[in-house]
Design an enzyme around this catalytic site. Sequence first.
Site, short mmCIF file in Angstrom:
data_model
loop_
_atom_site.label_atom_id
_atom_site.label_comp_id
_atom_site.label_asym_id
_atom_site.label_seq_id
_atom_site.Cartn_x
_atom_site.Cartn_y
_atom_site.Cartn_z
N GLY A 346 0.84 -1.19 0.00
CA GLY A 346 0.00 0.00 0.00
C GLY A 346 0.87 1.24 0.00
O GLY A 346 0.62 2.21 -0.71
N MET A 348 5.18 2.62 1.52
CA MET A 348 6.44 2.24 2.16
C MET A 348 7.09 3.44 2.80
O MET A 348 7.25 4.48 2.17
CB MET A 348 7.37 1.61 1.11
CG MET A 348 8.76 1.26 1.62
SD MET A 348 8.71 -0.01 2.92
CE MET A 348 10.11 0.52 3.92
N HIS A 382 0.00 6.07 9.18
CA HIS A 382 0.79 4.86 9.41
C HIS A 382 2.25 5.10 9.02
O HIS A 382 3.17 4.83 9.79
CB HIS A 382 0.18 3.72 8.59
CG HIS A 382 0.89 2.41 8.69
ND1 HIS A 382 0.37 1.33 9.36
CD2 HIS A 382 2.11 2.00 8.22
CE1 HIS A 382 1.22 0.32 9.30
NE2 HIS A 382 2.29 0.70 8.60
N GLU A 383 2.46 5.63 7.83
CA GLU A 383 3.83 5.81 7.35
C GLU A 383 4.56 6.90 8.14
O GLU A 383 5.74 6.75 8.45
CB GLU A 383 3.84 6.14 5.85
CG GLU A 383 3.10 5.13 4.96
CD GLU A 383 3.52 3.69 5.18
OE1 GLU A 383 4.68 3.45 5.55
OE2 GLU A 383 2.67 2.79 4.98
N HIS A 386 5.95 5.70 11.36
CA HIS A 386 7.21 4.96 11.21
C HIS A 386 8.43 5.89 11.19
O HIS A 386 9.55 5.42 11.42
CB HIS A 386 7.21 4.18 9.89
CG HIS A 386 6.52 2.85 9.92
ND1 HIS A 386 6.74 1.91 10.90
CD2 HIS A 386 5.63 2.29 9.07
CE1 HIS A 386 6.02 0.82 10.63
NE2 HIS A 386 5.33 1.03 9.53
ZN ZN Z 1 4.13 -0.19 8.25
#
Ligand code: ZN
Length: 975
Positions: A346, A348, A382-383, A386
């Site tokens: 989806g 990175m 989400h990314e 990270h």
């Molecule tokens: Zn992830």
Amino acid sequence: MAAKGFFISKAVGVVGIILGAGAVATIIVLSVAYSQEKSKNVEVNPTTTTTTGVPVTTPALNEPWHQYRLPDSILPDSYEVTLWPRLTENSVGLYIFTGDSEVTFRCVKETDLILIHSNKLNLTVNGNSKLATLTAEDGSMPPAITDTWLEVRTQYLVVKLNGNLKVGQRYVLRTDFTGELADDLGGFYRSVYMEDGVEKVVATTQMQPTDARKAFPCFDEPAMKAIFNITLIHPRGTVGLSNGMDIETVNVTIDKMEVTRTKFAPTPKMSTYLLAFIVSDYDYIQAMEGDVSIRIFARRKAIAAGQGEYALNVTGPILKFFETYYNATYPLKKSDQIALPDFNAGAMENWGLITYRETALLYDPDVSSNGNKERIATIIAHELAHMWFGNLVTLKWWNDLWLNEGFASYVEYLGADYAEPAWGVKDLIVLGDVHRVFAVDALASSHPLSSKEEEIQRPEQISELFDAISYSKGASVLRMLSNFLSEDVFVIGLSTYLNQFAFSNTVYTDLWNHLQAAAEKTGTKLPATVHDIMNRWVLQMGFPVVSIDTATGTVTQQHFLLDPDSVVDRPSEFNYTWYVPITWQKNSVKGADFWLLEKSDLNNDLKTTSADQWVLANLNVAGYYRVKYDDANYARLQNQLTMAHELIPVINRAQLIDDAFNLARAKLVPTTLPLEMTKYLNNEREYMPWESALDNLDFFYLMFDRTEIYGLLQTYIMKQVEPLFNHYKDITADWTKVPERHTDQYNQVNALRMACSTGIEACTDLVTKWYGSWMNNTQNNPIHPNLRSVVYCSAIAAGGVKEWDHGWKMFKEATIAIEQDKLRAALACASQPWLLNRYLEYTLKPDMIQYLEYTLKPDMIRKQDATSTIVYIANNVVGQPLAWDFMRANWVYIFNEYGGGSFSFSNLINGVTKRFSTEFELKQLQQFKQDYADVGFGSGTLAVEQSIERTQANIKWVAENKVIVETWLKSAISP
Ligand SMILES: [Zn+2]
Ligand SMILES: *[C@@H]1O[C@H](CO)[C@@H](O)[C@H](O)[C@H]1NC(C)=O
Ligand SMILES: *[C@@H]1O[C@H](CO)[C@@H](O)[C@H](O)[C@H]1NC(C)=O
Ligand SMILES: *[C@@H]1O[C@H](CO)[C@@H](O)[C@H](O)[C@H]1NC(C)=O
């Protein structure tokens, strides 16, 4: 990384079938899995056969270059890498890149051997016929290279020396290389799209987990952090991007070619799997958030159409949110995000240059649904999560991947909630992750979150970890942890953890230690240390079902298994008991939280004293467990649902339904109990309970939609859904307005989907009218983006070739991937077999004729989408046998094209066979396994086993429940 499989649009329904996250619930039982897992860790020495026919075992493979893990004798400090991707074919029809790399490393243990990862690169032989050159940083004479070779299996460049490297000394290893810029979606690869009739090529990367070594020789393990100085050579007029800011762009002439050379600022110390290099002729939009430059890159047309605006608008606030949440500033100067036409996952989280599928980043209000929008906000969150958790602080080895992905999958809801507070998106984790993974984790074939470091060695073993357990169970147990510690305590520990380990690596227990310290500092009461509580959730697979008896006040726990006959052969040092945080209420009064530690406990407060008192536990489904009650309590809850369901919180209404269906599958309650619970749905208007029920009823449809029970089921569901359909007709002023609440917009889709699929005429008329009006005037699509998936699907199902051909034409002409995806799924809804067969041919056959040339011709289905298209067709009861025949007939081709990819291939096999529930189908499946044993099933090997076991379980379930369900439905629909 955000996996694509987790974001299949809920709205993509197929008429006559209910699709949704719960479809996973049909994956059953795989007792072979654990023994397989055990055996695959054993390295088997290759055997050869001598001329006399006696097998001879070659010498044991125990040289360092036979091991998949790097030795610990040298550590990289920094790299200087130049890469030059060619965006046109060379004289032999190959897309290539060339490059050179110098890595400066330190010797920390005496050694005469250098191992560095390199895969699929052609290394240039230098003057002394070696594949690399070595110098000492201080100018002294290093040991001479005696031999170099590529060890293909373990993906190393091996450099042997005639003497030892000196401890403490720094050396520089130089390599020159050529690689193929293939369309394989891994390493440095190419993506192709059409713009104004011109084919354009993007050179881009996907390194995680082990493909940086396909772009340049490197120490490709997450703990081998280093500084990277990147230079890209690219055609004039194109943009070069990498993790750092561009610091110098000059036009130069190399080998008589006029090119541009872009240098990037040195990266912080980071892992190789987070690198990114991209060359494109993209455009971008930009904003500042404090000192941080935020840019969104996409195809020129997409940027011009404003499709990057939404992503740009939410990125700043989400970054800000995480800075506050982590109490740590964003570690970089820029945050680039880029949408790629061909991308396997989806998205990175490359540090500073995040890559996305187009559907995960680009938003167009005229085309995108609220679901598309939510997906964009959550994936961005989400990314971005990270950037700290995963990138700044990185787990030492892949066996702890679950902590990295589970964490991001949890806090993505927090980040998205901050950007879009009106959505109530935090609740949706219960449907999106908790329910989804409950289905998988209830199987005897599940596995613990954490694996042992030595069990995860080979690239395929690492790839296998990117599964629902790592993402969704990881998210679920971390959410539980944050809840029982309280979010305040959780973030204190998180922040000290990130500070202590910035730019370095950890193991999961490092986080527990910091959370423990935070708990102690704040005086948080726990029944044991964070470490001891969490180990039970992390080191043993599965989860408990907590049984509450309101007559006696007894509470017990047991390992929940969806198939009561399955055998758990995976040992657990904790005997499958957990520290369970119990929250509960008695009617509207909240009870005192407590911990269930032993198999059984007594809590007198749980006793009910009057006939209208009910107990409800696991409030907000904050705990990762199911709850079962005594019959009397079920009767009272049932009564409450019927009389005034609002008194039971909405998440728990969804949970009661999901628990009941699953407890019935496990034979802990009768099958009629969950069916009884669906009776109140004619008064339910909320999305979560409906979605939960429909997800679970999906299994009933799969088992019965080819039997005489189908008619009864349709009649019953129609009766239940009609009031919901009419409700939406009212609140949308006869389908002219959009419901205000986000979840109401979702449930509107459910109302239409189920009304049309059960044959409510007003629904079919409505969608046919909308679709017809679009067919008459293709420039003016009257269907609201939220409803397009369901309307397209329903109209194509109700229509014939004219409707289908219109859909296909619109699919080919669509200029935004989101719209293409909706049409691609809807085309599988046709009810005439010949249309579905033709679709199967359209999608794969043209390129089969000359498949070497197929690759990414933009007028066909993209490679990334091919297997999901077949699964869409198989989801349709009419398409299912066609897809199965097609898959069997073309297995060799399909295997060669898609067998390597991890996610999609097992989805294909599971998807095509999930309806199987007869002895005949079981025989076919076993025959299939036998017929292609020599070709193999690649990453779908486990899926073939799963399908066989699932079919066996389905046969059993149908035999046991058919009459019961039939009888119940008959009585439920008779007045
Ligand atoms: Zn992830
Ligand atoms: C990387 O670039 C920085 C700044 O330009 C420089 O100081 C450093 O020596 C470079 N590292 C290598 C390995 O060339
Ligand atoms: C690498 O070498 C092999 C064998 O000579 C050749 O077939 C292949 O095309 C080369 N790859 C590139 C990218 O030059
Ligand atoms: C390099 O050349 C391109 C196209 O020829 C031109 O647009 C660009 O301005 C030049 N860049 C520099 C830094 O000179």
